[in-house]
Design a protein around this motif. Sequence first.
Motif, mmCIF file in Angstrom:
data_model
loop_
_atom_site.group_PDB
_atom_site.id
_atom_site.type_symbol
_atom_site.label_atom_id
_atom_site.label_comp_id
_atom_site.label_asym_id
_atom_site.label_seq_id
_atom_site.Cartn_x
_atom_site.Cartn_y
_atom_site.Cartn_z
ATOM 1 N N GLU A 22 0.895 -1.378 0.036
ATOM 2 C CA GLU A 22 -0.033 -0.088 -0.073
ATOM 3 C C GLU A 22 0.684 1.287 -0.056
ATOM 4 O O GLU A 22 0.496 2.330 -0.593
ATOM 5 C CB GLU A 22 -0.900 0.032 0.913
ATOM 6 N N ALA B 114 1.103 3.639 -2.973
ATOM 7 C CA ALA B 114 0.375 4.680 -3.579
ATOM 8 C C ALA B 114 0.862 6.065 -3.111
ATOM 9 O O ALA B 114 0.413 7.120 -3.873
ATOM 10 C CB ALA B 114 -0.994 4.546 -2.814
ATOM 11 N N GLN C 215 -3.665 -10.585 -11.042
ATOM 12 C CA GLN C 215 -4.304 -9.865 -9.625
ATOM 13 C C GLN C 215 -3.316 -8.739 -9.189
ATOM 14 O O GLN C 215 -3.793 -7.768 -8.901
ATOM 15 C CB GLN C 215 -4.471 -10.755 -8.552
ATOM 16 N N ASP D 177 -3.490 -5.664 -11.583
ATOM 17 C CA ASP D 177 -4.872 -4.994 -11.068
ATOM 18 C C ASP D 177 -4.620 -3.944 -9.675
ATOM 19 O O ASP D 177 -5.085 -2.887 -9.818
ATOM 20 C CB ASP D 177 -6.074 -5.874 -10.752
ATOM 21 N N HIS D 178 -3.942 -4.582 -8.870
ATOM 22 C CA HIS D 178 -3.733 -4.231 -7.540
ATOM 23 C C HIS D 178 -2.756 -2.902 -7.646
ATOM 24 O O HIS D 178 -3.010 -1.819 -6.934
ATOM 25 C CB HIS D 178 -3.269 -5.070 -6.694
ATOM 26 N N ARG E 99 -2.312 -1.099 -10.169
ATOM 27 C CA ARG E 99 -3.098 0.083 -10.821
ATOM 28 C C ARG E 99 -3.929 0.696 -9.819
ATOM 29 O O ARG E 99 -4.136 2.000 -10.105
ATOM 30 C CB ARG E 99 -3.892 -0.459 -11.951
ATOM 31 N N GLU E 100 -4.609 0.077 -8.957
ATOM 32 C CA GLU E 100 -5.255 0.736 -8.167
ATOM 33 C C GLU E 100 -4.571 1.484 -7.048
ATOM 34 O O GLU E 100 -5.116 2.676 -6.246
ATOM 35 C CB GLU E 100 -6.248 -0.471 -7.046
ATOM 36 N N LEU E 101 -3.262 1.248 -6.838
ATOM 37 C CA LEU E 101 -2.255 1.828 -6.155
ATOM 38 C C LEU E 101 -1.720 3.046 -6.670
ATOM 39 O O LEU E 101 -1.103 3.906 -6.131
ATOM 40 C CB LEU E 101 -1.228 1.283 -5.673
ATOM 41 N N GLY E 102 -2.094 3.180 -8.205
ATOM 42 C CA GLY E 102 -1.943 4.744 -8.861
ATOM 43 C C GLY E 102 -0.381 4.409 -9.711
ATOM 44 O O GLY E 102 -0.427 5.202 -10.472
#
Length: 423
Positions: free
Chosen positions: A255, A258, A281, A284-285, A287-290
């Motif tokens: 995390e 990010a 996975q 994708d993760h 990408r979610e963190l920026g």
Amino acid sequence: MAVAGLAVTAVVVLALLVGVHRYLWRRFVGDTTAEGSALRRTGAVAACLLPLLTIGALVSGRTGAPFWLQRVLAWPGYLWLAALLYLTLALLVGEAARPILRRVLAGRAKGSSRSNRPSVTKVLTPEAADAPAADILVADAPAADTLAVPTRRLFVARAVGGAAAVAGLGTVGYGTYGVLRGPRVKRITVPLAKLPRSAHGFRIAVVSDIHLGPILGRAHTRRIVDTINRTQPDLVAVVGDLVDGTVVDLGPAAEPLAQLSARQGSFFVTGNHEYYSGAEQWVDHVRELGLHPLENARIEIDGFDLAGVNDLAGESEGQGPDFDRALGDRDRTRAAVLLAHQPVVIHDAVAHGVDLQLSGHTHGGQLWPGNFIAELANPTVAGLDRYGDTQLYVSRGAGAWGPPVRVGAPSDITVVELASRQA
């Protein structure tokens, strides 16, 4: 055939482990302790338990063991793997010193025995007190050899074993400190012939092989992010092997990514370990963190093209590197920077007109003399090289795989400053 080859390899590795542990037990325990003593029994238990912990650490992640169990096994198991290497190397050096030390001690003992020859003393017995010249000659007992207990052999065994233990374990301790302290920043300047003057001085923070897992976790990520942000880069490139585990287990550890800060953003390409950990996975993760995954893709940055290809390990899932897709239709008058985890794809990069490839994967060998083995499998192990018109930079990485130890290959984050020849 593949199964048979794997079985043969497993037998050879197992035999080697047994042989090395037997050698260490003999030198550290068998030659230095008394039979039946508590120390010898403790050494025997350790010789059986430590390799089992190492095997457990190596296979627990691949077999889907609970993450808490992986963490319990990882520290002792992996640290013993590093200790096994350096204790063995230290003992092998000690084998050369062992006969020299014995000869020195034997020479001293011989010289001492010469200086302590038996003397003769006159003793007058009561029976011969009145008899003339009835003296009885008695030889004085020779001085005891100062190394009789313990024997010279035992003394040498303990001296060599003690020195080897200090050297081997000291090396592992220092190497562990280097990893847990976090990577240091390296700075290099790379001139690119096609880079316009407007992009002169563009700075890319390159980080690879972070290897989040049962040992290196959220605090490790935080240290790396803080170090990168302090360099104030224009762009961050995470070039693979971010993790050794699933998103479920390691998502919280990742995390802090990010918080990466760069004017042109942060980009990510997969490494071989992502494909052992659920690459889809993780893409994708992140990408979610920026971060922006470059899956055989390219974007235009001010003054140059930035491309990224999937790792070779993705070929087993039909997701391997595709250079034509990433670079095939681009304007070759523009400079191109490629993110590719493994240095071995450099020849594909040359064929597609790449100006600079940024890679990791090798760890710089991580544990000396592992760098010599890494050289057999990689065109460049660490640093900057040129192949034709393409330059290749290989980072040693910011983490460690297996043992959290680095010897002769310090971890790094590299700030690559691009230079225009027109500036």
